[in-house]
Design a protein around this motif. Structure first.
Motif, PDB file in Angstrom:
ATOM      1  N   TYR A  75       3.486   1.019  -5.440  1.00 28.87           N
ATOM      2  CA  TYR A  75       2.578   1.419  -6.521  1.00 28.87           C
ATOM      3  C   TYR A  75       1.309   0.558  -6.523  1.00 28.87           C
ATOM      4  CZ  TYR A  75       7.043   3.352  -8.132  1.00 28.87           C
ATOM      5  OH  TYR A  75       8.252   4.002  -8.217  1.00 28.87           O
ATOM      6  N   ILE A  76       1.460  -0.756  -6.301  1.00 28.79           N
ATOM      7  CA  ILE A  76       0.305  -1.657  -6.277  1.00 28.79           C
ATOM      8  C   ILE A  76      -0.606  -1.337  -5.091  1.00 28.79           C
ATOM      9  CG2 ILE A  76      -0.430  -4.060  -6.028  1.00 28.79           C
ATOM     10  CD1 ILE A  76       2.107  -4.874  -7.537  1.00 28.79           C
ATOM     11  N   VAL A  77      -0.011  -1.123  -3.914  1.00 30.64           N
ATOM     12  CA  VAL A  77      -0.791  -0.782  -2.715  1.00 30.64           C
ATOM     13  C   VAL A  77      -1.534   0.535  -2.919  1.00 30.64           C
ATOM     14  CG1 VAL A  77      -0.602  -0.119  -0.287  1.00 30.64           C
ATOM     15  CG2 VAL A  77       0.671  -2.091  -1.139  1.00 30.64           C
ATOM     16  N   LEU A  78      -0.871   1.504  -3.526  1.00 33.62           N
ATOM     17  CA  LEU A  78      -1.516   2.789  -3.793  1.00 33.62           C
ATOM     18  C   LEU A  78      -2.723   2.611  -4.709  1.00 33.62           C
ATOM     19  CD1 LEU A  78      -1.276   5.903  -3.416  1.00 33.62           C
ATOM     20  CD2 LEU A  78      -0.034   5.937  -5.583  1.00 33.62           C
ATOM     21  N   GLY A  79      -2.596   1.742  -5.726  1.00 30.86           N
ATOM     22  CA  GLY A  79      -3.713   1.499  -6.623  1.00 30.86           C
ATOM     23  C   GLY A  79      -4.906   0.904  -5.897  1.00 30.86           C
ATOM     24  N   SER A 101       1.712  11.912  -6.838  1.00 26.08           N
ATOM     25  CA  SER A 101       1.989  12.457  -5.506  1.00 26.08           C
ATOM     26  C   SER A 101       1.947  11.338  -4.466  1.00 26.08           C
ATOM     27  CB  SER A 101       0.974  13.545  -5.150  1.00 26.08           C
ATOM     28  OG  SER A 101       1.065  14.626  -6.034  1.00 26.08           O
ATOM     29  N   GLY A 102       0.919  10.502  -4.575  1.00 23.71           N
ATOM     30  CA  GLY A 102       0.829   9.369  -3.655  1.00 23.71           C
ATOM     31  C   GLY A 102       1.979   8.402  -3.822  1.00 23.71           C
ATOM     32  N   ALA A 103       2.374   8.153  -5.085  1.00 26.56           N
ATOM     33  CA  ALA A 103       3.502   7.255  -5.344  1.00 26.56           C
ATOM     34  C   ALA A 103       4.780   7.807  -4.745  1.00 26.56           C
ATOM     35  CB  ALA A 103       3.665   7.037  -6.845  1.00 26.56           C
ATOM     36  N   ALA A 104       4.979   9.133  -4.824  1.00 24.37           N
ATOM     37  CA  ALA A 104       6.178   9.740  -4.254  1.00 24.37           C
ATOM     38  C   ALA A 104       6.222   9.551  -2.736  1.00 24.37           C
ATOM     39  CB  ALA A 104       6.224  11.232  -4.604  1.00 24.37           C
ATOM     40  N   VAL A 105       5.048   9.724  -2.094  1.00 20.49           N
ATOM     41  CA  VAL A 105       4.987   9.558  -0.633  1.00 20.49           C
ATOM     42  C   VAL A 105       5.250   8.101  -0.248  1.00 20.49           C
ATOM     43  CG1 VAL A 105       3.468   9.650   1.385  1.00 20.49           C
ATOM     44  CG2 VAL A 105       3.422  11.510  -0.300  1.00 20.49           C
ATOM     45  N   LEU A 106       4.537   7.177  -0.901  1.00 22.80           N
ATOM     46  CA  LEU A 106       4.716   5.763  -0.554  1.00 22.80           C
ATOM     47  C   LEU A 106       6.107   5.255  -0.947  1.00 22.80           C
ATOM     48  CD1 LEU A 106       1.345   3.912  -1.248  1.00 22.80           C
ATOM     49  CD2 LEU A 106       2.301   4.691   0.907  1.00 22.80           C
ATOM     50  N   ALA A 107       6.643   5.745  -2.053  1.00 19.63           N
ATOM     51  CA  ALA A 107       7.987   5.334  -2.457  1.00 19.63           C
ATOM     52  C   ALA A 107       9.023   5.783  -1.430  1.00 19.63           C
ATOM     53  CB  ALA A 107       8.322   5.911  -3.834  1.00 19.63           C
ATOM     54  N   THR A 108       8.823   6.980  -0.886  1.00 18.83           N
ATOM     55  CA  THR A 108       9.732   7.463   0.168  1.00 18.83           C
ATOM     56  C   THR A 108       9.666   6.552   1.387  1.00 18.83           C
ATOM     57  OG1 THR A 108       9.404   9.754  -0.579  1.00 18.83           O
ATOM     58  CG2 THR A 108      10.309   9.428   1.640  1.00 18.83           C
ATOM     59  N   ALA A 109       8.444   6.205   1.786  1.00 17.95           N
ATOM     60  CA  ALA A 109       8.281   5.291   2.925  1.00 17.95           C
ATOM     61  C   ALA A 109       8.878   3.926   2.614  1.00 17.95           C
ATOM     62  CB  ALA A 109       6.799   5.149   3.270  1.00 17.95           C
TER      63      ALA A 109
END
Length: 389
Positions: free
Chosen positions: A35-39, A15-23
């Motif tokens: 993905y790295i920032v989310l981790g 879910s977080g990856a989907a949000v950050l990927a959209t941004a």
């Protein structure tokens, strides 16, 4: 739902990856960075919302295995031998240059002799995932640039496996480590022979008989890939080498492209976990102590690697090809992180030195991704003119 459960971790990650990927897409940034920032944000050194990084690392490792398997599916055995022979000199000379540079930087940062040697080893490798992931499929499979890139990465992977074998067996002493390496190298041709014999007398007959059952073909491909990955690991080689051999062994079969197309979504699922685990593995509390040496190593790596490959490849390649390969290989590797973590666990490397290597890997992965997507053809290129899948 329990916050420590695997399902809840998957919910947060994807879910977080989907949000950050959209941004990232709206701001024209590489998805890998998201993905790295989310981790780093959700991991044990950030918000502590995903804490079982050991399990995630194991799961994410499957993505690398599938990546190498799919790569093997598109490499004809005779062509692969020709490519390795052609780029062996460039690969070995460049690895020596990078290792000596890393060793010198380690000593300059005040690392111990062992730490400096291991730091030099981690500088030898470029990222297989970044190199292949940012190559358009048409370039990877059909163009000379992709062939050079893949052959150099494969040679580096073999060197990385030798380093890992030495580290895995260090507790047994140098003599035992040397013996394990020799045994692993002796096992390599045996695995290759077993793979091609099994394909000819077992796998292809099964595929020909049951090719109408797509679910069975899917399961057979996964079992073949993971089976040889496990066999290679049992013989002191790596999972990645086993998966690559499994792919090459069926590359000449007409069914190989069908398998490749159907496994790509599964590979991408695991690679999201891989890049998340990279960000989650970094201890942010050590930032003040590692940022300066990591920045210096990053800057030198980003300059040295493209320049070295550009100069060495100019003897036989066009200038544009040589520099493109250099920039695509202008980072350290996921193997660098693995070597640093393993060396720290074996007490061969202190926590600070290990995190310098990890921080350098993360920074070079991110910055080199930007360089590639802004300047060369890739599936996630910022420019419409450069975007190719």
């Amino acid at each position: 739902m329990e916050s420590g459960s695997l399902l809840f971790s998957f919910f947060l990650i994807f879910s977080g990856a989907a949000v950050l990927a959209t941004a990232a897409l709206f701001t024209r940034q590489p998805l890998l960075v998201a993905y790295i920032v989310l981790g780093a944000f959700l991991g044990p050194y950030g918000m502590e919302m995903v804490t079982d990084t050991g399990l995630l690392n194991d799961i994410a490792h499957v993505g690398i295995i599938f990546l190498l398997f799919l790569l093997g599916l598109d490499m004809q055995p005779s062509h692969l031998g020709h490519l390795l022979k052609k780029t062996a000199t460039v690969g070995l000379i460049s690895s020596i240059i990078f290792a000596l540079t890393g060793y010198g930087l380690g000593l300059a940062f005040g690392f111990t002799q062992k730490e400096a040697i291991i730091t030099g080893a981690t500088m030898m490798f470029s990222s297989t995932i970044i190199g292949i992931k940012l190559l358009p499929t048409t370039v990877l499979h059909h163009k000379h640039t992709g062939e050079i890139l893949v052959s150099l990465l494969l040679l580096q992977d073999l060197l990385a496996i030798l380093v890992l074998l030495l580290l895995y067996n260090f507790d047994g002493g140098f003599a035992n480590s040397k013996m394990d390496v020799l045994m692993a190298l002796a096992a390599l041709p045996m695995i290759i022979a077993a793979a091609f014999l099994a394909v000819r007398y077992a796998l292809l007959p099964l595929m020909a008989r049951f090719d109408r059952f797509h679910e069975y073909m899917f399961l057979l491909a996964i079992g073949w890939c993971l089976g040889f990955a496990e066999l290679a690991h049992a013989l002191n080689l790596s999972y990645e080498i086993g998966a690559f051999i499994a792919g090459v062994s069926i590359a000449t079969s007409p069914i190989s492209q069908y398998i490749a197309i159907n496994l790509k979504p599964l590979r991408d699922f695991f690679l999201v976990l891989f890049f998340f685990s990279i960000g989650a593995s970094f201890n942010l509390s050590l930032f003040d102590e590692v940022w300066l040496p990591a920045m210096v190593m990053t800057a030198i790596c980003l300059i040295l690697k493209p320049t070295t490959f550009g100069v060495l490849l100019r003897a036989n390649e066009k200038k544009s090809t040589a520099w493109e390969v250099g920039f695509r290989l202008g980072q350290t590797s996921e193997f660098s992180i693995l070597i640093a973590v393993l060396a720290a666990g074996q007490m061969l490397m202190g926590e600070i030195a290990a995190h310098v290597v990890q921080a350098t890997a993360i920074l070079t992965l991110i910055i080199s991704s930007y360089i590639v997507v802004f300047n060369y053809e890739s599936p996630i290129a910022v420019s419409e003119k450069l975007r190719r899948d």
